[in-house]
Design an enzyme around this catalytic site. Structure first.
Site, PDB file in Angstrom:
ATOM      1  N   ARG A  91       0.764  -1.305   0.128  1.00  0.00           N
ATOM      2  CA  ARG A  91      -0.050   0.084   0.117  1.00  0.00           C
ATOM      3  C   ARG A  91       0.826   1.193  -0.043  1.00  0.00           C
ATOM      4  O   ARG A  91       0.244   2.564   0.382  1.00  0.00           O
ATOM      5  CB  ARG A  91      -0.981   0.039   1.083  1.00  0.00           C
ATOM      6  CG  ARG A  91      -1.958  -1.181   1.135  1.00  0.00           C
ATOM      7  CD  ARG A  91      -3.264  -0.856   1.662  1.00  0.00           C
ATOM      8  NE  ARG A  91      -3.169  -0.443   3.196  1.00  0.00           N
ATOM      9  CZ  ARG A  91      -3.900   0.232   3.958  1.00  0.00           C
ATOM     10  NH1 ARG A  91      -5.048   0.487   3.659  1.00  0.00           N
ATOM     11  NH2 ARG A  91      -3.793   0.530   5.347  1.00  0.00           N
ATOM     12  N   ASP A  92       2.104   1.271  -0.131  1.00  0.00           N
ATOM     13  CA  ASP A  92       2.921   2.442  -0.466  1.00  0.00           C
ATOM     14  C   ASP A  92       4.118   2.125  -1.055  1.00  0.00           C
ATOM     15  O   ASP A  92       5.310   2.442  -0.608  1.00  0.00           O
ATOM     16  CB  ASP A  92       3.412   3.158   1.190  1.00  0.00           C
ATOM     17  CG  ASP A  92       3.931   4.237   1.164  1.00  0.00           C
ATOM     18  OD1 ASP A  92       3.517   5.089   0.025  1.00  0.00           O
ATOM     19  OD2 ASP A  92       4.471   4.928   1.875  1.00  0.00           O
ATOM     20  N   VAL A  93       4.118   1.602  -2.433  1.00  0.00           N
ATOM     21  CA  VAL A  93       5.145   1.291  -3.263  1.00  0.00           C
ATOM     22  C   VAL A  93       5.508   2.654  -3.815  1.00  0.00           C
ATOM     23  O   VAL A  93       4.943   3.391  -4.503  1.00  0.00           O
ATOM     24  CB  VAL A  93       4.554   0.483  -4.302  1.00  0.00           C
ATOM     25  CG1 VAL A  93       5.624   0.139  -5.169  1.00  0.00           C
ATOM     26  CG2 VAL A  93       4.032  -1.121  -3.734  1.00  0.00           C
ATOM     27  N   ASN A  97      11.083   3.271  -0.588  1.00  0.00           N
ATOM     28  CA  ASN A  97      10.608   2.150   0.192  1.00  0.00           C
ATOM     29  C   ASN A  97      11.539   0.748  -0.401  1.00  0.00           C
ATOM     30  O   ASN A  97      11.498  -0.186   0.211  1.00  0.00           O
ATOM     31  CB  ASN A  97       9.513   1.728   0.205  1.00  0.00           C
ATOM     32  CG  ASN A  97       8.837   2.862   1.447  1.00  0.00           C
ATOM     33  OD1 ASN A  97       9.065   3.187   2.101  1.00  0.00           O
ATOM     34  ND2 ASN A  97       7.432   3.007   1.273  1.00  0.00           N
ATOM     35  N   THR A 140       1.475   7.173  -0.998  1.00  0.00           N
ATOM     36  CA  THR A 140       1.949   8.386  -1.479  1.00  0.00           C
ATOM     37  C   THR A 140       1.340   8.808  -2.817  1.00  0.00           C
ATOM     38  O   THR A 140       1.290   7.824  -3.810  1.00  0.00           O
ATOM     39  CB  THR A 140       3.550   8.256  -2.059  1.00  0.00           C
ATOM     40  OG1 THR A 140       4.157   7.927  -0.471  1.00  0.00           O
ATOM     41  CG2 THR A 140       4.335   9.413  -2.434  1.00  0.00           C
TER      42      THR A 140
END
Length: 228
Positions: A91-93, A97, A140
């Protein structure tokens, strides 16, 4: 080490530690220690190198070569596949990260920031979580999928669409909506969403090998519960 101030009244670090332990495996860093020290929750984890965002910014043209991105993409897909096989989505690729390993592992990618990860299946029945509208936006905005910015429940397809934007960003050094600004978060999300909807796949992948375009079309056409 990751520090979390216990005075702020909202805690996410313990959840992240639990998810890291569940997802631990190839290219997920291990938790060395977790506990409280003074006014902080403290996570001590495996030491890693620079992120893909940091490495891109070190390059003279602020972008990576196509062969380099292809090799990295293969590893990024493997990492997401590992997470998805555990019935979670990240959910935040985003490039920040994905971190390179160090020492003997300096050619391998790792993925961090698992605090937003969430099961896409009921872990008791393995039934897929139903899709709903009006969800809060997690992740993001620059790399979030169109469905995420539209308020739909996220699933595996959204991780993979975010990865498409990461791959193009690393290769070209930018994205059409990168410079969109707004003082209002909702207005910013709407402007980025509209830009993503208006930008055709052909324009997004202009001057890139056809496989980039094929990947973008594939993930954008995925259904909510589809196995990648």
């Amino acid at each position: 080490m990751v520090l979390e101030n216990t005075k702020k009244g909202f805690y996410i670090l313990e959840k992240e530690v639990n998810i890291m332990n569940i997802l631990y495996g190839p290219r997920i860093p291990y938790v060395k220690s977790y506990g409280q020290c003074g006014f902080y929750n403290v996570l001590v984890m495996e030491v890693l190198g620079k992120s893909l965002e940091e490495l891109k910014e070190l390059l003279p043209k602020k972008r990576m070569s196509i062969p380099c991105v292809c090799k990295l993409s293969y590893q990024m897909i493997q990492i997401l596949e590992h997470i998805h096989k555990k019935y979670y989505i990240h959910r935040d690729v985003k490039p920040d990260n994905f971190l390179m390993g160090i020492g003997n592992n300096n050619k391998f990618l790792y993925m961090i920031d698992l605090g937003f990860a969430k099961p896409y299946r009921d872990l008791s029945t393995l039934a897929h979580i139903p899709m709903a509208k009006g969800q809060g936006i997690t992740g993001t905005s620059r790399f979030a999928s169109i469905n995420t910015l539209s308020g739909y429940t996220q699933s595996r397809r959204d991780d993979l669409e975010s990865l498409a934007y990461v791959i193009i960003y690393l290769t070209t050094g930018s994205l059409p909506w990168v410079n969109i600004k707004s003082d209002n978060k909702d207005d910013l999300y709407n402007k980025i969403l509209n830009s993503k909807i208006r930008t055709s796949t052909e324009v997004l992948c202009k001057d890139l090998p056809k496989q980039f375009e094929e990947y973008v079309k594939y993930v954008k056409n995925m259904t909510y519960e589809q196995d990648p």
